[in-house]
Each structure stands twice: as structure tokens, then as C-alpha cells.
Design a protein around this motif. Structure first.
Motif, short mmCIF file in Angstrom:
data_model
loop_
_atom_site.label_atom_id
_atom_site.label_comp_id
_atom_site.label_asym_id
_atom_site.label_seq_id
_atom_site.Cartn_x
_atom_site.Cartn_y
_atom_site.Cartn_z
N TRP A 192 8.32 -2.86 -61.64
CA TRP A 192 9.26 -2.50 -61.80
C TRP A 192 10.32 -2.44 -63.08
CZ3 TRP A 192 8.93 2.80 -58.89
CH2 TRP A 192 8.53 2.21 -58.26
N LYS A 193 10.26 -1.00 -63.84
CA LYS A 193 11.02 -0.76 -64.75
C LYS A 193 12.69 -0.02 -64.70
CE LYS A 193 8.19 -3.14 -67.80
NZ LYS A 193 8.66 -3.65 -68.73
N ILE A 194 14.18 -0.33 -63.94
CA ILE A 194 14.93 -0.05 -63.67
C ILE A 194 16.01 1.12 -65.23
CG2 ILE A 194 16.46 -0.37 -62.45
CD1 ILE A 194 14.55 -1.15 -60.74
N ILE A 245 15.69 8.97 -57.53
CA ILE A 245 13.85 9.25 -58.08
C ILE A 245 13.60 8.17 -58.81
CG2 ILE A 245 12.59 10.85 -59.15
CD1 ILE A 245 15.38 12.78 -59.39
N ILE A 246 11.88 8.23 -57.96
CA ILE A 246 11.49 7.27 -58.81
C ILE A 246 10.14 7.10 -59.47
CG2 ILE A 246 12.88 5.45 -57.28
CD1 ILE A 246 9.76 4.82 -55.78
N GLY A 247 9.35 6.38 -60.15
CA GLY A 247 8.03 7.59 -60.29
C GLY A 247 7.39 6.32 -60.29
N ILE A 248 5.79 6.51 -59.91
CA ILE A 248 4.87 5.92 -59.82
C ILE A 248 3.74 6.58 -61.68
CG2 ILE A 248 3.36 4.35 -58.84
CD1 ILE A 248 4.60 5.08 -56.65
N PRO A 249 3.83 6.25 -63.19
CA PRO A 249 2.61 7.03 -63.24
C PRO A 249 1.75 5.93 -63.60
CG PRO A 249 4.72 5.65 -64.88
CD PRO A 249 5.26 5.46 -63.25
N GLU A 250 0.29 6.03 -62.97
CA GLU A 250 -0.68 5.12 -62.89
C GLU A 250 -1.70 6.29 -62.65
OE1 GLU A 250 -2.79 4.07 -59.85
OE2 GLU A 250 -1.75 5.86 -58.87
N ASP A 251 -2.92 5.80 -63.15
CA ASP A 251 -4.67 6.47 -61.83
C ASP A 251 -5.47 5.51 -62.20
OD1 ASP A 251 -5.80 5.45 -64.55
OD2 ASP A 251 -5.86 7.86 -65.94
N ILE A 252 -5.25 3.87 -61.45
CA ILE A 252 -6.19 3.54 -61.30
C ILE A 252 -6.67 3.71 -59.41
CG2 ILE A 252 -6.12 1.28 -60.27
CD1 ILE A 252 -5.67 1.12 -63.39
N GLY A 253 -5.73 4.16 -58.93
CA GLY A 253 -5.60 5.19 -57.44
C GLY A 253 -7.47 6.38 -57.58
N ILE A 254 -6.58 6.80 -59.03
CA ILE A 254 -7.44 7.70 -58.54
C ILE A 254 -8.79 7.49 -59.67
CG2 ILE A 254 -7.99 9.93 -60.57
CD1 ILE A 254 -5.01 10.31 -59.96
N ARG A 255 -9.17 6.53 -60.73
CA ARG A 255 -10.17 6.79 -61.15
C ARG A 255 -10.89 5.16 -59.83
NH1 ARG A 255 -9.72 3.22 -65.85
NH2 ARG A 255 -7.10 2.99 -65.82
N ALA A 256 -10.40 4.92 -58.79
CA ALA A 256 -10.90 4.23 -57.93
C ALA A 256 -11.67 4.77 -57.23
CB ALA A 256 -10.23 2.93 -57.29
N ASN A 257 -11.36 6.45 -57.01
CA ASN A 257 -12.12 6.90 -56.59
C ASN A 257 -13.85 8.13 -56.83
OD1 ASN A 257 -12.18 9.03 -53.86
ND2 ASN A 257 -10.92 10.08 -54.16
N ILE A 287 18.64 8.36 -60.82
CA ILE A 287 16.93 7.90 -61.27
C ILE A 287 17.28 6.31 -61.38
CG2 ILE A 287 16.02 8.35 -62.93
CD1 ILE A 287 16.93 11.10 -62.40
N TYR A 288 16.95 6.00 -60.32
CA TYR A 288 16.03 4.66 -59.61
C TYR A 288 15.64 4.26 -60.82
CZ TYR A 288 15.13 0.03 -58.07
OH TYR A 288 15.31 -1.38 -57.55
N GLY A 289 13.95 4.34 -61.99
CA GLY A 289 13.17 3.69 -62.70
C GLY A 289 11.42 4.00 -61.80
N TYR A 290 10.99 3.19 -62.73
CA TYR A 290 9.13 3.59 -62.63
C TYR A 290 8.76 2.81 -62.72
CZ TYR A 290 8.62 2.50 -67.88
OH TYR A 290 8.24 2.16 -68.76
N LEU A 291 7.30 2.10 -61.66
CA LEU A 291 6.54 1.18 -61.75
C LEU A 291 5.69 1.17 -63.17
CD1 LEU A 291 5.15 -0.87 -60.49
CD2 LEU A 291 3.83 0.12 -59.04
N ALA A 350 3.22 -3.61 -54.03
CA ALA A 350 4.88 -2.87 -54.88
C ALA A 350 5.24 -1.65 -55.05
CB ALA A 350 4.09 -3.02 -56.66
N VAL A 351 4.97 -1.05 -54.69
CA VAL A 351 5.54 0.29 -54.02
C VAL A 351 6.66 0.51 -52.54
CG1 VAL A 351 4.67 3.01 -53.05
CG2 VAL A 351 3.81 2.21 -55.82
#
Length: 351
Positions: free
Chosen positions: A15-17, A54-66, A99-103, A130-131
């Protein structure tokens, strides 16, 4: 149970705070106006005196795993400045928000399309861990989580973390929540390894998700075996887009209110997959679906009437891996979040 990523523990996302300076850099100050970004709090300290985080999860690993189209990594950085530069008003007070941070999943994002699907699905377990931990911490601190994704795989760890946090603080008697999902897809496919198409299945099978209501499923993109199975479950409710807009069995508003009534007995996570909105850039974008106005109405109704646990908006993108671009996605998400936050002010269950 979260399994370790056996091939590369070093790739664990972190997490980047944010701090206040991070927020200020994204805020355009004008004389005579007060922007959200000028008065929001930031980071861990902000949790102590905020109602929402508010937190962000800017990833597409789960999408590409699908086997989906990547690009959901781009929504967070487009949403955040759009939201911070909204006007702070009586109905949308920035002082209530952290605005807390993002993963930071940048190491995992280096898993390219040539990686095996099993490796990508194994990596999703790390994101789950992590989430779930961070959402648990936010809820336990007394804040309401607003989560901007990322893939819909994150519904599972958000449900798990929120259920744990609300249980630890005594708001719910057992570690389980309900969920309402406006989506073209059920995301209730079998447990074949974690990905964006089975987050609710994992949560349901593990007893974290008690009642699950879906609005606007597309008949063309939900497998018959999944629909048949859901039809046999008393704790699952769904309606198809075609039932609302072609067959006119009910109005869109009636469909949303029916989902709220179905889940009213429990604390409820509110989910919005942007692929439900026609023409919005997303991993499974479609020319047919609801309008952005109807998506805003959905979040207003849920935010004002449901016993809400969290808000999760996912699958959107500013740029997809196939080259498609839409710079307005971040602004759309900002509209959606602001509608929901304003609606919370009318919700008697939100305190």
C-alpha cells in the motif's frame, strides 16, 4: 484461505499511503472556490477524523486471469484528480473524507500476457490478502470504505475485510455481509482459481456473503449452468437487463428497490461494474446496457436507502490494452462517488 504466491513472494503488493502534499499537487485552487482536495485529509492520520476513506486498487491481474482485456490499472489515476477538483459544498463536504492511498501492484503487473493463467490466478491471492487486510483496518477505524478498482475480483477481499472489520467493532453479529451488484455478469462462476469472474462465488461459498442481489444481467453473457444454480439458491436474487428494458416486467428503479428490499436484513456492500453502462471503457465494454444517468440513480437509491457497508466501483479504464482510449472515465467515476456520498446524508442507517 489465501494461498501464498509460491513462485515470487517478493512480488507481494504494497500500500502506498498518501499525505496532504500528494493531494494538494492534484488540486487546482481557484479564488472564491473551495475544492474537495483543499480540505480532505490524507493517509492513516486521516482515518481518525473522517467518515469515509477512499482507496484505489489499480490492477488488472484478476481481469487477465479471467482472459479479459487489461487496462483497469488506469482508472484510479484518472478518478482521483477529477474527484479532488469537485466543489466542496454543504451536500458534499470534503472535510468528511480521507484519501487514504492505493495498492501498488506494479511488480505483479509485470506478469505479462504470456504468463500462464494459473500464475495470474495465484497472484490474485496476494491482492486478496492485501485488500482484505486494509479494508478491515479502515472499517475497524470507524471509516466507510469507498474502493475504486481494478477488477471485480476485488469484491471478494473487500467483502472479507469489511465483514471482519464490522464484526470486530460490534456492528454485525457474524462475519458476513450482503451485496447488491449492478453488473452485466454475475461473477459467480466456479472456484477454479481466483479471477474477476468468481469473487462473489468465493465469498458466498465461504459464508462471507449471505444474500446476493444482481441487477441488469445480460442474457448473452451468463452461462446457463450458473443461472440454473443461482435460481436454486434462496439467498440469491437477480434480474436481467432484458426483463427491465425489453420485456418491461418492471422499471429500472423498481428493480433497484427490489434488490435493496431483498438485502435489507443485513449490512450491504454496494457494487457497480462499469461494464454495465453502455459505451463506458471497461474490460468487457458493451454497446448495450444502462445509461450513466441510471448508474447514478442506482447509487443514489442504494446510498440513501440501503444499510450500506462499502462502495466498490470497478472494471473501468481510461486506456485498454487493445488501444482504446476514453479520457472521461475518471470524471464519470467522480460523478458516481459524489452521488453516493451525497445520498449517504439522507440515509438513517449511516452514522
Amino acid at each position: 484461505m489465501v494461498k501464498p504466491y509460491t513462485k515470487a513472494i517478493r512480488l507481494m503488493p504494497k500500500w502506498k499511503i498518501y499525505d496532504k502534499e500528494d493531494v494538494k499537487r492534484l488540486t487546482k485552487v481557484r479564488p472564491g472556490e473551495t475544492k474537495i482536495g483543499e480540505i480532505v485529509s490524507a493517509g492513516a492520520e486521516g482515518l481518525d477524523h473522517s467518515r469515509l476513506a477512499i482507496i484505489g486498487i489499480p490492477e488488472d491481474i484478476g481481469i487477465r486471469a479471467n482472459l479479459g482485456t487489461g487496462g483497469a490499472t488506469t482508472a484510479w489515476n484518472a478518478f482521483l484528480p477529477a474527484y479532488l477538483n469537485l466543489q466542496s459544498t454543504q451536500s458534499l463536504r470534503g472535510a468528511e473524507t480521507c484519501i487514504y492511498g492505493y495498492l501498488d501492484c506494479s511488480d505483479l503487473q509485470h506478469l505479462k500476457h504470456s504468463e500462464s493463467v494459473s500464475a495470474l490466478r495465484e497472484a490474485v491471492n496476494l491482492i486478496d490478502q492485501a485488500v482484505a487486510g486494509q479494508v478491515d483496518e479502515i472499517v475497524a477505524a470507524g471509516c466507510f470504505p469507498v474502493v475504486i478498482g481494478g477488477g471485480h475480483n476485488n469484491a471478494y477481499p473487500i467483502l472479507r475485510g469489511a465483514a471482519s472489520g464490522y464484526h470486530r467493532t460490534g456492528r454485525i453479529a457474524a462475519e458476513k455481509l450482503d451485496a447488491i451488484n449492478l453488473d452485466a455478469h454475475s461473477d459467480f462462476r466456479r472456484r477454479e482459481g481466483r479471477h474477476s469472474g468468481n469473487g462473489f462465488r468465493y465469498a458466498f461459498d465461504e459464508g462471507i456473503l449471505e444474500k446476493y442481489a444482481m441487477i441488469g444481467l445480460h442474457r448473452n453473457y451468463n452461462a446457463a449452468n450458473v443461472i440454473d444454480e443461482m435460481a436454486r439458491e434462496a439467498n440469491i436474487h437477480y434480474c436481467f437487463w432484458e426483463e427491465i428494458f425489453l420485456e418491461e416486467r418492471c422499471s429500472f428503479k423498481e428493480a433497484v428497490l427490489e434488490a435493496i428490499a431483498f438485502t435489507r436484513s443485513g449490512t450491504t456492500g454496494i457494487e457497480l461494474d462499469l461494464d454495465a453502462i453502455a459505451g463506458v471503457l471497461s474490460s468487457a465494454m458493451s454497446p448495450s446496457g444502462i445509461t450513466s444517468t441510471q448508474a447514478r440513480q442506482y447509487l443514489h437509491l442504494c446510498g440513501s436507502k440501503a444499510p450500506v457497508a462499502y462502495l466498490h466501483i470497478c472494471e473501468g479504464a481510461v486506456r485498454l490494452d487493445n488501444g482504446l482510449i476514453d479520457p472521461t472515465t475518471g470524471k464519470l467515476i467522480a460523478y458516481l462517488v459524489s452521488d453516493f456520498v451525497r445520498a449517504l446524508g439522507q440515509n438513517r442507517s449511516f452514522s
